[in-house]
Design a protein around this motif. Structure first.
Motif, PDB file in Angstrom:
ATOM      1  N   GLN A   2       0.823  -1.196   0.000  1.00  0.00           N
ATOM      2  CA  GLN A   2       0.000   0.000   0.000  1.00  0.00           C
ATOM      3  C   GLN A   2       0.867   1.259   0.000  1.00  0.00           C
ATOM      4  OE1 GLN A   2      -2.585   1.033   3.542  1.00  0.00           O
ATOM      5  NE2 GLN A   2      -4.110   0.169   2.161  1.00  0.00           N
ATOM      6  N   THR A   3       0.459   2.251  -0.769  1.00  0.00           N
ATOM      7  CA  THR A   3       1.128   3.544  -0.743  1.00  0.00           C
ATOM      8  C   THR A   3       0.271   4.540   0.033  1.00  0.00           C
ATOM      9  OG1 THR A   3       0.158   4.119  -2.888  1.00  0.00           O
ATOM     10  CG2 THR A   3       2.366   3.152  -2.896  1.00  0.00           C
ATOM     11  N   VAL A   4       0.967   5.478   0.714  1.00  0.00           N
ATOM     12  CA  VAL A   4       0.304   6.443   1.591  1.00  0.00           C
ATOM     13  C   VAL A   4       0.864   7.833   1.309  1.00  0.00           C
ATOM     14  CG1 VAL A   4      -0.045   7.162   3.994  1.00  0.00           C
ATOM     15  CG2 VAL A   4      -0.074   4.729   3.396  1.00  0.00           C
ATOM     16  N   ASN A   5       0.003   8.828   1.237  1.00  0.00           N
ATOM     17  CA  ASN A   5       0.428  10.206   1.051  1.00  0.00           C
ATOM     18  C   ASN A   5       1.004  10.722   2.366  1.00  0.00           C
ATOM     19  OD1 ASN A   5       0.411  13.109   0.957  1.00  0.00           O
ATOM     20  ND2 ASN A   5      -0.950  13.001  -0.801  1.00  0.00           N
ATOM     21  N   PRO A   6       2.297  11.072   2.427  1.00  0.00           N
ATOM     22  CA  PRO A   6       2.901  11.483   3.699  1.00  0.00           C
ATOM     23  C   PRO A   6       2.466  12.863   4.166  1.00  0.00           C
ATOM     24  CG  PRO A   6       4.477  11.704   1.933  1.00  0.00           C
ATOM     25  CD  PRO A   6       3.285  11.042   1.336  1.00  0.00           C
ATOM     26  N   THR A   7       1.819  13.634   3.308  1.00  0.00           N
ATOM     27  CA  THR A   7       1.328  14.954   3.691  1.00  0.00           C
ATOM     28  C   THR A   7      -0.011  14.855   4.405  1.00  0.00           C
ATOM     29  OG1 THR A   7       2.449  15.922   1.767  1.00  0.00           O
ATOM     30  CG2 THR A   7       0.754  17.257   2.828  1.00  0.00           C
ATOM     31  N   THR A   8      -0.881  13.985   3.911  1.00  0.00           N
ATOM     32  CA  THR A   8      -2.240  13.869   4.455  1.00  0.00           C
ATOM     33  C   THR A   8      -2.459  12.591   5.246  1.00  0.00           C
ATOM     34  OG1 THR A   8      -3.069  12.748   2.480  1.00  0.00           O
ATOM     35  CG2 THR A   8      -3.087  15.162   2.462  1.00  0.00           C
ATOM     36  N   GLU A   9      -1.526  11.638   5.117  1.00  0.00           N
ATOM     37  CA  GLU A   9      -1.635  10.310   5.726  1.00  0.00           C
ATOM     38  C   GLU A   9      -2.781   9.490   5.130  1.00  0.00           C
ATOM     39  OE1 GLU A   9      -1.082  10.135  10.027  1.00  0.00           O
ATOM     40  OE2 GLU A   9      -0.484  12.247  10.024  1.00  0.00           O
ATOM     41  N   ALA A  65       3.335  15.147  -9.930  1.00  0.00           N
ATOM     42  CA  ALA A  65       2.293  15.036  -8.914  1.00  0.00           C
ATOM     43  C   ALA A  65       2.329  13.667  -8.243  1.00  0.00           C
ATOM     44  CB  ALA A  65       0.923  15.285  -9.538  1.00  0.00           C
ATOM     45  N   LEU A  66       2.590  12.634  -9.021  1.00  0.00           N
ATOM     46  CA  LEU A  66       2.672  11.285  -8.465  1.00  0.00           C
ATOM     47  C   LEU A  66       3.827  11.185  -7.463  1.00  0.00           C
ATOM     48  CD1 LEU A  66       1.895   8.273  -8.428  1.00  0.00           C
ATOM     49  CD2 LEU A  66       3.348   7.958 -10.459  1.00  0.00           C
ATOM     50  N   MET A  67       4.990  11.704  -7.822  1.00  0.00           N
ATOM     51  CA  MET A  67       6.140  11.690  -6.909  1.00  0.00           C
ATOM     52  C   MET A  67       5.817  12.421  -5.609  1.00  0.00           C
ATOM     53  SD  MET A  67       9.878  12.217  -8.598  1.00  0.00           S
ATOM     54  CE  MET A  67       9.444  13.101 -10.077  1.00  0.00           C
ATOM     55  N   THR A  68       5.259  13.602  -5.742  1.00  0.00           N
ATOM     56  CA  THR A  68       4.943  14.404  -4.565  1.00  0.00           C
ATOM     57  C   THR A  68       3.903  13.717  -3.693  1.00  0.00           C
ATOM     58  OG1 THR A  68       5.559  16.475  -5.645  1.00  0.00           O
ATOM     59  CG2 THR A  68       4.015  16.629  -3.800  1.00  0.00           C
ATOM     60  N   ASP A  76       7.910  21.548  -7.209  1.00  0.00           N
ATOM     61  CA  ASP A  76       8.927  22.096  -8.115  1.00  0.00           C
ATOM     62  C   ASP A  76      10.160  21.192  -8.170  1.00  0.00           C
ATOM     63  OD1 ASP A  76       7.482  24.246  -8.964  1.00  0.00           O
ATOM     64  OD2 ASP A  76       8.439  25.708  -7.642  1.00  0.00           O
ATOM     65  N   GLN A  77      10.514  20.577  -7.047  1.00  0.00           N
ATOM     66  CA  GLN A  77      11.650  19.660  -7.040  1.00  0.00           C
ATOM     67  C   GLN A  77      11.317  18.371  -7.794  1.00  0.00           C
ATOM     68  OE1 GLN A  77      13.524  19.142  -3.168  1.00  0.00           O
ATOM     69  NE2 GLN A  77      13.043  21.248  -2.601  1.00  0.00           N
ATOM     70  N   PRO A 293       3.575  20.142   0.138  1.00  0.00           N
ATOM     71  CA  PRO A 293       4.554  20.182  -0.958  1.00  0.00           C
ATOM     72  C   PRO A 293       3.954  20.532  -2.315  1.00  0.00           C
ATOM     73  CG  PRO A 293       4.083  17.916  -0.342  1.00  0.00           C
ATOM     74  CD  PRO A 293       3.410  18.788   0.678  1.00  0.00           C
ATOM     75  N   THR A 294       2.629  20.552  -2.412  1.00  0.00           N
ATOM     76  CA  THR A 294       2.020  20.955  -3.678  1.00  0.00           C
ATOM     77  C   THR A 294       1.903  22.476  -3.789  1.00  0.00           C
ATOM     78  OG1 THR A 294      -0.254  20.841  -2.835  1.00  0.00           O
ATOM     79  CG2 THR A 294       0.699  18.814  -3.734  1.00  0.00           C
ATOM     80  N   GLU A 295       2.169  23.202  -2.702  1.00  0.00           N
ATOM     81  CA  GLU A 295       2.091  24.664  -2.721  1.00  0.00           C
ATOM     82  C   GLU A 295       3.431  25.253  -3.139  1.00  0.00           C
ATOM     83  OE1 GLU A 295      -0.608  26.354  -2.286  1.00  0.00           O
ATOM     84  OE2 GLU A 295      -1.887  24.672  -1.675  1.00  0.00           O
ATOM     85  N   SER A 296       3.407  26.260  -3.976  1.00  0.00           N
ATOM     86  CA  SER A 296       4.637  26.789  -4.568  1.00  0.00           C
ATOM     87  C   SER A 296       5.554  27.441  -3.538  1.00  0.00           C
ATOM     88  CB  SER A 296       4.301  27.797  -5.671  1.00  0.00           C
ATOM     89  OG  SER A 296       3.543  28.878  -5.139  1.00  0.00           O
TER      90      SER A 296
END
Length: 459
Positions: A2-9, A65-68, A76-77, A293-296
């Motif tokens: 399973q993959t998890v978004n580390p920003t939102t969990e 977006a997928l990486m982030t 941006d990175q 991390p999606t915010e500039s």
């Protein structure tokens, strides 16, 4: 898996593990594909490798977006990582044939002697999550151009990136079986390395993982390349440009949310400029924007997993409990996601995690030393030897010091980075072998000596 978004969990996707039958099919496919792929002319292979660059740019926003989403780097990175991936593909599209051409060696007027570079076969590549596209493609581009096939075992938390890369390579015309993703655990990886159909292995990851893979490869006499961890020194001498050193130092420590093997981790500053450097460095670390991390405007996003955040916090706490002072940060942020505050430690005791181990996150350790000799001694006082950065206004002095610092790369007045045109790798516990440049494409080839004598002999 399973993959998890580390920003939102939040949970992202669930992937099924490949079972034994699927692994067998993949090994067979890699072996079969190698026969056809290696027989192609190198110019055809390098053209297909070059076409990957176009596919990356066409899908740049989707992949970024997928990486982030999967590992939390600022958007941006993520875009910058994809551009670098396109660069490495174009680099080998332009240079693979030259790097692999036969080298003539004169030994006798009547004898034709040369060294040829021939592919070995299927390669198992074990890759980490921190640069989920770059780590894969910096290996895949030279590996495929050389005529080998590749089986990728990516980190579980970036499985979406792994499957996206495989789909992209197929879409641009890389034949089926030439590049495959294995969604498997560690035991299956070691079994694959031991398999007779696999010719070699490469790993980027921890020293512990590298040691285990090297043991398996050595047992079965398979060549291997290991790119492992680092505790890179950032040496600031008495004649350094302090303002720029501090600014670049912050970037070197916090890029990719501080999760890079070549990040500056130990800031070794001579006494004459220590206070000036510390003041500027801490101020710039404090100005960093930590957030989505999606915010500039975000400079630092979350760590990639909750266990990584917890491990980093344990390392910092152990160092502080032993006597280190916290100048900034020093704890996880009380918010949703796996965030850790940008942190600066000083008076770090010898033998503590911040002095001895690799801290994977936005934590910098400052060390005050009396002079240049003490700085070099401390820079080398580590089990690691990946990269190092030296700051001085005297380039002759800098060049002399590059010969004294034990590392795979030493940069003067710049942060450590990888470049397709230069070999990349470490010494000591940071691994062995080289990636990128001409050295990287030849790591997984048979450097074959060819000797052609006339039928009547040499008399």
């Amino acid at each position: 898996m399973q993959t998890v978004n580390p920003t939102t969990e939040a949970e992202l996707e669930t992937y099924a593990h490949h079972d034994g039958e699927a692994i067998e099919e993949a090994l067979d496919a890699a072996s079969t594909a190698f026969e056809e792929w290696s027989a192609r002319d190198v110019t055809e292979r390098q053209t297909l490798v070059g076409s990957i660059a176009g596919g990356l740019r066409e899908n740049l926003e989707e992949y970024a977006a997928l990486m982030t989403d999967e590992m939390g780097k600022p958007l941006d990175q993520s875009r910058g990582e994809l551009e670098k991936c396109a660069w490495v593909c174009e680099y080998y599209a332009e240079n693979a044939a030259e790097f692999l051409q036969d080298e003539r060696v004169g030994v006798h007027p009547k004898v034709k002697t040369k060294v040829s570079y021939e592919p070995l076969g299927p390669l198992v590549a074990v890759m980490p999550w921190n640069y989920p596209f770059w780590q894969v493609l910096r290996v895949a581009a030279p590996t495929l151009a050389a005529g080998n096939t590749m089986l990728l075992k990516h980190a579980p938390n970036v499985t979406g990136c792994a499957t996206a890369i495989e789909d992209l390579l197929h879409d641009v015309g890389i034949p089926e079986g030439t590049f495959q993703t294995l969604v498997v655990g560690p035991d299956a990886v070691h079994d694959a390395i031991a398999d007779d159909r696999v010719a070699a292995v490469t790993l980027t990851g921890s020293t512990r993982a590298g040691s285990a893979v090297a043991e398996t490869a050595g047992k079965h006499l398979k060549p291997s390349v290991l790119e492992l961890g680092g505790s890179d020194p950032f040496v600031v001498l008495d004649d350094a440009p302090i303002e720029r050193a501090a600014s670049v130092g912050v970037d070197a420590r916090t890029k990719n949310n501080g999760q890079a093997c070549i990040a500056a981790k130990r800031f070794i500053v001579v006494d004459d400029v220590y206070e000036a450097f510390k003041e500027r460095f801490v101020a710039e670390m404090n100005d960093l924007v930590v957030g989505d991390p999606t915010e500039s405007e975000t400079d630092v996003g979350p760590l990639a997993r909750d266990d990584l955040r917890d491990t980093l916090d344990e390392q910092v706490r152990a160092t502080v409990d032993a006597g280190a002072d916290v100048l900034l940060g020093g704890e996880p942020l009380d918010r949703e996601g796996y965030f850790y505050a940008p942190t600066v430690l000083e008076n770090v005791p010898e033998g503590t995690p911040a002095a001895r181990d690799e801290l994977f996150g936005p934590v910098a350790s400052l060390f005050r030393v009396p002079d240049e000799a003490a700085a070099v001694e401390l820079a080398n006082d580590t089990d690691y030897g990946l990269g190092a950065s030296v700051w001085t206004s005297d380039l002759d002095r800098a060049e002399r010091l590059t010969g004294e610092i034990e590392a795979g790369a030493v940069f003067a007045n710049e942060l450590v980075s990888s470049d397709p045109r230069l070999p990349f790798g470490g010494v000591k516990s940071s691994g062995y072998g080289r990636e990128l440049s001409s050295q990287g494409i030849r790591e997984f080839t048979n450097e074959k000596t060819v000797w052609l004598s006339p039928p009547d002999g040499l008399e």
